[in-house]
Motif scaffolding. Structure first.
Motif, PDB file in Angstrom:
ATOM      1  N   GLN A 160       0.815  -0.957  -0.011  1.00  0.00           N
ATOM      2  CA  GLN A 160       0.677  -0.283   0.100  1.00  0.00           C
ATOM      3  C   GLN A 160       0.262   1.494   0.472  1.00  0.00           C
ATOM      4  O   GLN A 160       1.542   1.875   1.184  1.00  0.00           O
ATOM      5  N   LYS A 163       0.906   5.995  -0.906  1.00  0.00           N
ATOM      6  CA  LYS A 163       0.387   7.001  -1.308  1.00  0.00           C
ATOM      7  C   LYS A 163       1.245   8.183  -1.572  1.00  0.00           C
ATOM      8  O   LYS A 163       2.048   8.550  -0.590  1.00  0.00           O
ATOM      9  N   ILE A 165      -1.989   6.125  -5.546  1.00  0.00           N
ATOM     10  CA  ILE A 165      -2.980   5.800  -4.700  1.00  0.00           C
ATOM     11  C   ILE A 165      -2.443   4.319  -5.348  1.00  0.00           C
ATOM     12  O   ILE A 165      -2.634   3.551  -6.888  1.00  0.00           O
ATOM     13  N   ASN A 201      -3.580  -0.114  -4.013  1.00  0.00           N
ATOM     14  CA  ASN A 201      -3.462  -0.430  -2.674  1.00  0.00           C
ATOM     15  C   ASN A 201      -3.564  -2.304  -3.697  1.00  0.00           C
ATOM     16  O   ASN A 201      -4.563  -2.316  -4.338  1.00  0.00           O
ATOM     17  N   GLU A 242      -6.261   6.047   3.804  1.00  0.00           N
ATOM     18  CA  GLU A 242      -5.281   6.870   2.909  1.00  0.00           C
ATOM     19  C   GLU A 242      -4.388   6.093   1.276  1.00  0.00           C
ATOM     20  O   GLU A 242      -4.402   6.260   0.627  1.00  0.00           O
ATOM     21  N   PHE A 243      -5.230   4.312   1.417  1.00  0.00           N
ATOM     22  CA  PHE A 243      -4.958   3.943   0.688  1.00  0.00           C
ATOM     23  C   PHE A 243      -6.310   3.385  -0.407  1.00  0.00           C
ATOM     24  O   PHE A 243      -6.229   2.736  -1.163  1.00  0.00           O
TER      25      PHE A 243
END
Length: 253
Positions: free
Chosen positions: A87, A89, A103, A105, A247-248
């Motif tokens: 993950q 960002k 980003i 993920n 955030e991800f």
């Protein structure tokens, strides 16, 4: 654990355009193996295993881009958040306002235009390259785990001796990585690549390293492509910072 070395490269890979620069070097056969080089690189950057044992990190860099002799430099901030295993960002700020983000993920990624509230999924070549660079953050990842072909030789540039890695993937020209023969730290990256029909000649040099939380990281670097120049300076670095799951994920606009 190599991602912070490649971050300027990642931004350029996805966003920039430029033209060729001159470069001269003398090539000879390497006197050590790739396994030996990678072991020495790992010890140089993470001597106590502090990074290898960390789950997350947050880093902030100041990015200064020259815009021509009549215009003042553009000063931006880049914040990187990473959580194992996959993950990531990267957010770019101008005047303290977030403008864009990359980003990732797992096996999904997005390019986010925060300023205009737009989000586009990364796929194809862009996503493959970002995922490959992310894999290099794992301390146990070898270059051969990421690139289909890795060649090692020695290079002399302006009197300085390097171990040169020529790393080739599924597409595009190879990435050339220059490791100092003195301290085994990554000092330079060069490659050419095509973005929307424009050929970019990319040259990134790590100017200075410093120890942060027991980890040796490049805290000053410069990227040159064509007539442009961009300098980076680390202003914050912290391991094992709590990071929210949101955030991800891409924002919902």
């Amino acid at each position: 654990m190599k991602l912070f070395v490649y971050l300027p490269f990642l931004c350029t890979l996805l966003l920039a355009a430029g033209c060729a620069t001159e470069f001269q070097e003398e090539i000879s056969k390497s006197d050590i193996t790739l396994d030996q080089l990678e072991s020495r690189m790992q010890h140089a950057m993470d001597p106590t295993g502090r990074f290898a044992g960390a789950r997350t990190y947050v880093m902030r860099q100041q990015i200064t881009t020259e815009q021509g002799w009549m215009d003042p430099p553009l000063v931006q901030m880049v914040e990187i958040k990473f959580r194992r295993p996959d993950q990531f960002k990267l957010t770019t700020y101008t005047d303290n306002d977030p403008e864009t983000a990359i980003i990732v993920n797992g096996k999904s990624g997005w390019m986010v235009d925060i300023k205009h509230k737009k989000s586009v999924a990364l796929d194809g070549r862009a996503l493959r390259r970002v995922l490959a660079l992310m894999r290099l953050t794992d301390p146990v990842t070898r270059f051969e785990d990421v690139f289909s072909k890795v060649e090692l030789d020695k290079s002399v540039v302006d009197g300085e001796v390097f171990y040169r890695l020529t790393c080739s993937g599924e597409e595009g020209d190879p990435v050339r990585i220059y490791i100092s023969a003195k301290d085994y730290l990554n000092k330079r990256m060069r490659m050419k690549f095509d973005v929307n029909g424009s050929i970019i000649d990319y040259d990134s040099q790590m100017l200075a390293y410093s120890m942060y939380e027991g980890v040796m990281i490049p805290d000053e670097s410069v990227v040159r492509q064509g007539g442009s120049e961009q300098k980076t300076k680390v202003v914050y670095y912290k391991l094992d910072v709590p990071i929210e799951d949101a955030e991800f994920r891409p924002p919902l606009y």
